[in-house]
Design a protein around this motif. Structure first.
Motif, PDB file in Angstrom:
ATOM      1  N   LEU A  60      11.498   1.351 -12.632  1.00 62.98           N
ATOM      2  CA  LEU A  60      11.665   1.908 -13.981  1.00 62.98           C
ATOM      3  C   LEU A  60      13.145   1.917 -14.358  1.00 62.98           C
ATOM      4  O   LEU A  60      13.519   1.578 -15.487  1.00 62.98           O
ATOM      5  CB  LEU A  60      11.093   3.335 -14.032  1.00 62.98           C
ATOM      6  CG  LEU A  60      11.354   4.112 -15.323  1.00 62.98           C
ATOM      7  CD1 LEU A  60      10.696   3.426 -16.527  1.00 62.98           C
ATOM      8  CD2 LEU A  60      10.841   5.550 -15.217  1.00 62.98           C
ATOM      9  N   GLN A  61      13.990   2.291 -13.394  1.00 71.50           N
ATOM     10  CA  GLN A  61      15.424   2.355 -13.683  1.00 71.50           C
ATOM     11  C   GLN A  61      15.984   0.987 -14.096  1.00 71.50           C
ATOM     12  O   GLN A  61      16.784   0.892 -15.028  1.00 71.50           O
ATOM     13  CB  GLN A  61      16.187   2.891 -12.462  1.00 71.50           C
ATOM     14  CG  GLN A  61      17.691   2.861 -12.652  1.00 71.50           C
ATOM     15  CD  GLN A  61      18.342   4.110 -12.107  1.00 71.50           C
ATOM     16  OE1 GLN A  61      18.120   5.216 -12.597  1.00 71.50           O
ATOM     17  NE2 GLN A  61      19.133   3.962 -11.090  1.00 71.50           N
ATOM     18  N   THR A  77      11.808  10.371 -12.566  1.00 66.26           N
ATOM     19  CA  THR A  77      12.032  11.619 -11.836  1.00 66.26           C
ATOM     20  C   THR A  77      13.414  12.164 -12.226  1.00 66.26           C
ATOM     21  O   THR A  77      14.313  11.394 -12.585  1.00 66.26           O
ATOM     22  CB  THR A  77      11.933  11.330 -10.335  1.00 66.26           C
ATOM     23  OG1 THR A  77      10.613  10.842 -10.081  1.00 66.26           O
ATOM     24  CG2 THR A  77      12.170  12.590  -9.494  1.00 66.26           C
ATOM     25  N   GLY A  78      13.579  13.492 -12.170  1.00 69.87           N
ATOM     26  CA  GLY A  78      14.800  14.163 -12.635  1.00 69.87           C
ATOM     27  C   GLY A  78      16.112  13.494 -12.264  1.00 69.87           C
ATOM     28  O   GLY A  78      16.975  13.273 -13.106  1.00 69.87           O
ATOM     29  N   THR A  79      16.257  13.145 -10.975  1.00 69.68           N
ATOM     30  CA  THR A  79      17.514  12.525 -10.528  1.00 69.68           C
ATOM     31  C   THR A  79      17.757  11.209 -11.257  1.00 69.68           C
ATOM     32  O   THR A  79      18.878  10.904 -11.655  1.00 69.68           O
ATOM     33  CB  THR A  79      17.441  12.225  -9.018  1.00 69.68           C
ATOM     34  OG1 THR A  79      16.192  11.624  -8.751  1.00 69.68           O
ATOM     35  CG2 THR A  79      17.582  13.490  -8.200  1.00 69.68           C
ATOM     36  N   PHE A  80      16.709  10.425 -11.418  1.00 67.45           N
ATOM     37  CA  PHE A  80      16.842   9.130 -12.092  1.00 67.45           C
ATOM     38  C   PHE A  80      17.058   9.338 -13.589  1.00 67.45           C
ATOM     39  O   PHE A  80      17.817   8.621 -14.231  1.00 67.45           O
ATOM     40  CB  PHE A  80      15.601   8.270 -11.819  1.00 67.45           C
ATOM     41  CG  PHE A  80      15.591   7.700 -10.432  1.00 67.45           C
ATOM     42  CD1 PHE A  80      16.039   6.409 -10.190  1.00 67.45           C
ATOM     43  CD2 PHE A  80      15.167   8.465  -9.358  1.00 67.45           C
ATOM     44  CE1 PHE A  80      16.059   5.887  -8.901  1.00 67.45           C
ATOM     45  CE2 PHE A  80      15.178   7.951  -8.074  1.00 67.45           C
ATOM     46  CZ  PHE A  80      15.626   6.659  -7.843  1.00 67.45           C
ATOM     47  N   ASN A 124       9.340  18.368 -18.830  1.00 62.82           N
ATOM     48  CA  ASN A 124       8.726  18.163 -17.524  1.00 62.82           C
ATOM     49  C   ASN A 124       7.256  17.806 -17.723  1.00 62.82           C
ATOM     50  O   ASN A 124       6.544  18.438 -18.492  1.00 62.82           O
ATOM     51  CB  ASN A 124       8.836  19.414 -16.645  1.00 62.82           C
ATOM     52  CG  ASN A 124       8.128  19.208 -15.304  1.00 62.82           C
ATOM     53  OD1 ASN A 124       7.143  19.869 -15.011  1.00 62.82           O
ATOM     54  ND2 ASN A 124       8.603  18.276 -14.502  1.00 62.82           N
ATOM     55  N   TYR A 125       6.813  16.758 -17.025  1.00 64.53           N
ATOM     56  CA  TYR A 125       5.384  16.427 -17.033  1.00 64.53           C
ATOM     57  C   TYR A 125       4.759  17.125 -15.816  1.00 64.53           C
ATOM     58  O   TYR A 125       4.063  18.117 -15.965  1.00 64.53           O
ATOM     59  CB  TYR A 125       5.197  14.917 -17.004  1.00 64.53           C
ATOM     60  CG  TYR A 125       3.755  14.480 -16.933  1.00 64.53           C
ATOM     61  CD1 TYR A 125       2.835  14.901 -17.893  1.00 64.53           C
ATOM     62  CD2 TYR A 125       3.313  13.642 -15.917  1.00 64.53           C
ATOM     63  CE1 TYR A 125       1.502  14.508 -17.826  1.00 64.53           C
ATOM     64  CE2 TYR A 125       1.987  13.240 -15.846  1.00 64.53           C
ATOM     65  CZ  TYR A 125       1.089  13.676 -16.798  1.00 64.53           C
ATOM     66  OH  TYR A 125      -0.232  13.285 -16.719  1.00 64.53           O
ATOM     67  N   MET A 126       5.083  16.627 -14.630  1.00 64.30           N
ATOM     68  CA  MET A 126       4.572  17.286 -13.436  1.00 64.30           C
ATOM     69  C   MET A 126       5.672  17.332 -12.391  1.00 64.30           C
ATOM     70  O   MET A 126       6.699  16.681 -12.521  1.00 64.30           O
ATOM     71  CB  MET A 126       3.368  16.530 -12.892  1.00 64.30           C
ATOM     72  CG  MET A 126       2.239  16.488 -13.906  1.00 64.30           C
ATOM     73  SD  MET A 126       0.655  16.305 -13.113  1.00 64.30           S
ATOM     74  CE  MET A 126      -0.336  15.911 -14.552  1.00 64.30           C
ATOM     75  N   TRP A 127       5.438  18.083 -11.358  1.00 61.16           N
ATOM     76  CA  TRP A 127       6.386  18.166 -10.246  1.00 61.16           C
ATOM     77  C   TRP A 127       5.586  18.283  -8.959  1.00 61.16           C
ATOM     78  O   TRP A 127       4.391  18.590  -8.964  1.00 61.16           O
ATOM     79  CB  TRP A 127       7.353  19.331 -10.424  1.00 61.16           C
ATOM     80  CG  TRP A 127       6.725  20.680 -10.680  1.00 61.16           C
ATOM     81  CD1 TRP A 127       6.284  21.148 -11.892  1.00 61.16           C
ATOM     82  CD2 TRP A 127       6.458  21.714  -9.726  1.00 61.16           C
ATOM     83  NE1 TRP A 127       5.772  22.423 -11.744  1.00 61.16           N
ATOM     84  CE2 TRP A 127       5.872  22.795 -10.432  1.00 61.16           C
ATOM     85  CE3 TRP A 127       6.679  21.845  -8.360  1.00 61.16           C
ATOM     86  CZ2 TRP A 127       5.488  23.981  -9.808  1.00 61.16           C
ATOM     87  CZ3 TRP A 127       6.307  23.033  -7.726  1.00 61.16           C
ATOM     88  CH2 TRP A 127       5.716  24.080  -8.461  1.00 61.16           C
ATOM     89  N   GLY A 128       6.265  18.016  -7.846  1.00 64.23           N
ATOM     90  CA  GLY A 128       5.549  18.055  -6.582  1.00 64.23           C
ATOM     91  C   GLY A 128       6.487  17.870  -5.411  1.00 64.23           C
ATOM     92  O   GLY A 128       7.710  18.013  -5.556  1.00 64.23           O
ATOM     93  N   THR A 129       5.907  17.557  -4.276  1.00 62.74           N
ATOM     94  CA  THR A 129       6.695  17.401  -3.059  1.00 62.74           C
ATOM     95  C   THR A 129       6.344  16.072  -2.382  1.00 62.74           C
ATOM     96  O   THR A 129       5.309  15.472  -2.682  1.00 62.74           O
ATOM     97  CB  THR A 129       6.414  18.554  -2.073  1.00 62.74           C
ATOM     98  OG1 THR A 129       4.995  18.663  -1.865  1.00 62.74           O
ATOM     99  CG2 THR A 129       6.948  19.871  -2.608  1.00 62.74           C
ATOM    100  N   TRP A 267      10.500  17.405  -6.378  1.00 61.79           N
ATOM    101  CA  TRP A 267      11.009  16.574  -7.477  1.00 61.79           C
ATOM    102  C   TRP A 267      10.269  16.925  -8.769  1.00 61.79           C
ATOM    103  O   TRP A 267       9.212  17.575  -8.748  1.00 61.79           O
ATOM    104  CB  TRP A 267      10.850  15.083  -7.120  1.00 61.79           C
ATOM    105  CG  TRP A 267       9.557  14.782  -6.454  1.00 61.79           C
ATOM    106  CD1 TRP A 267       9.343  14.589  -5.116  1.00 61.79           C
ATOM    107  CD2 TRP A 267       8.261  14.713  -7.076  1.00 61.79           C
ATOM    108  NE1 TRP A 267       8.009  14.399  -4.871  1.00 61.79           N
ATOM    109  CE2 TRP A 267       7.324  14.453  -6.050  1.00 61.79           C
ATOM    110  CE3 TRP A 267       7.792  14.819  -8.375  1.00 61.79           C
ATOM    111  CZ2 TRP A 267       5.961  14.323  -6.299  1.00 61.79           C
ATOM    112  CZ3 TRP A 267       6.439  14.694  -8.639  1.00 61.79           C
ATOM    113  CH2 TRP A 267       5.537  14.449  -7.592  1.00 61.79           C
ATOM    114  N   PHE A 268      10.858  16.478  -9.868  1.00 62.88           N
ATOM    115  CA  PHE A 268      10.333  16.795 -11.202  1.00 62.88           C
ATOM    116  C   PHE A 268      10.251  15.505 -12.005  1.00 62.88           C
ATOM    117  O   PHE A 268      11.261  14.818 -12.174  1.00 62.88           O
ATOM    118  CB  PHE A 268      11.289  17.776 -11.903  1.00 62.88           C
ATOM    119  CG  PHE A 268      11.518  19.028 -11.102  1.00 62.88           C
ATOM    120  CD1 PHE A 268      10.708  20.139 -11.273  1.00 62.88           C
ATOM    121  CD2 PHE A 268      12.512  19.082 -10.126  1.00 62.88           C
ATOM    122  CE1 PHE A 268      10.890  21.283 -10.493  1.00 62.88           C
ATOM    123  CE2 PHE A 268      12.702  20.220  -9.345  1.00 62.88           C
ATOM    124  CZ  PHE A 268      11.888  21.325  -9.539  1.00 62.88           C
TER     125      PHE A 268
END
Ligand code: N2P
Length: 361
Positions: A60-61, A77-80, A124-129, A267-268
């Protein structure tokens, strides 16, 4: 003759009409929505939805940094997201068009504001581990009753992997998560941006690499569910979807999701509108639709990921909001870490290192 002509004229008119129908193009992660919601959006708005999927932030990036993706909504994801905002890839949200913004959950918005000040560009859509999916009976059969089911030892110790190779182990093809996991395992800072520290991950993978059957970020759901593999380093909701698919198939496969005690990445995933989106107005309509409490709950109920929408919580099924694998309790939360974006130079080091690790040479 007249009739044929009329039919042709009618269908030409219809085609012209279709060509002008409003369209929203969404690019989201695979296995990340209840498809009934996509139809609901089209019915409610009369907008045609083009919905494509991906399973890699890096992919995606590349599209976002190149520009001209043709998408109206994408989900880094948040970092990206943070790195792509810095590169000018996204437009600020027009919050006057987002009537459901009040539904968002401050606990999550506070965290995501670290990647995007004031949450100006994304919701935010979803977050998880990122943890481990395990076919428990199969792993116990191979490693014995005291198999280290709560530890990264399961996949980072060669003596375990050697045995597990027999039933199949997949790892995510996600360097920004799999390198931090290895660093965290050896007691280094998982968020290190120091190339010399990051390089230490290679020594973690080297002894277990021969036993990793595949690096892939979406095939493991079905592979776990149908018993083709017995272990996958993967994302929380994906593993829980595998658990459900196995239960539905009634095939004797029992899948569990594990957040190892040494820690796991949290992550988010954020919905944002590319700066060159063809239909930013339609994109805002899609974001607002997603932020509707019942819609957001339906999405989480379907894919077993937590979301950043407080109002959705009363509509969540108990096996979603009540499951600490989805909505971690405080103790689990303390076991998680987050990361920050790699600067471009470090990103290149990471990409090279990951290619070396995967190639196993
Ligand atoms: C959904 C994967 C989303 C989690 N299949 C990755 N951020």
């Amino acid at each position: 003759m007249t009739k044929t002509l009329m039919t042709l004229t009618a269908s030409a008119a219809l085609m012209a009409g279709l060509a002008h129908a409003e369209e929203v193009r969404v690019y989201n992660w695979s296995d990340y929505i209840d498809e009934a919601l996509l139809e609901k959006f089209e019915q409610e708005t009369g907008i045609d939805l083009v919905y494509d999927v991906f399973d890699s932030n890096e992919l995606l990036q590349t599209k976002m940094l190149a520009g001209g993706s043709g998408y109206d909504v994408v989900v880094p994801t948040g970092t990206f997201l943070q790195r792509q905002i810095a590169a000018g890839s996204f437009q600020p949200l027009d919050k006057s068009k987002l009537s459901n913004l009040d539904n968002m959950w401050d606990v999550i918005s506070d965290r995501t504001a670290k990647y995007d000040a004031d949450n100006a560009h994304a919701i935010n859509y979803m977050w998880g581990t990122t943890g481990i999916g395990v076919n428990v009976p199969k792993v116990k059969e191979l490693l014995g009753e005291d198999a280290p089911l709560n530890s990264w030892d399961l996949v980072f110790k060669a003596e375990n992997m050697e045995k597990l190779a027999e039933c199949g182990v997949h790892f995510l093809d996600a360097p920004a998560e799999m390198l931090p996991a290895a660093l965290n395992y050896i007691g280094e800072d998982p968020d290190s941006h120091d190339p010399d520290v990051i390089a230490k991950a290679e020594a973690v993978y080297e002894p277990v690499r021969p036993y990793i059957q595949k690096f892939h970020s979406s095939e493991y759901i079905n592979a776990l569910a149908n018993g083709e593999i017995c272990v996958a380093v993967g994302w929380s909701g994906d593993v829980l979807q595998a658990r459900d698919r196995a239960a539905e198939a009634d095939n004797g496969v029992e899948v569990e999701y594990i957040i190892p005690t040494e820690g796991a990445q949290m992550w988010f995933d954020m919905m944002a509108i590319p700066v060159d989106a063809p239909n930013p107005d339609g994109a805002h309509k899609f974001l607002d639709f997603i932020m509707n409490a019942e819609n957001m709950a339906a999405a989480s109920n379907y894919v077993y990921y937590a979301n950043g929408n407080k109002a959705s919580q009363e509509f969540l099924n108990e096996d979603v909001i009540g499951d600490p694998a989805v909505y971690p309790d405080e103790a689990t939360m303390e076991n998680t870490y987050t990361t920050t974006p790699y600067p471009p130079k470090v990103q290149r080091v990471v990409t090279r290192l990951w290619t070396t690790i995967k190639s196993g040479t």
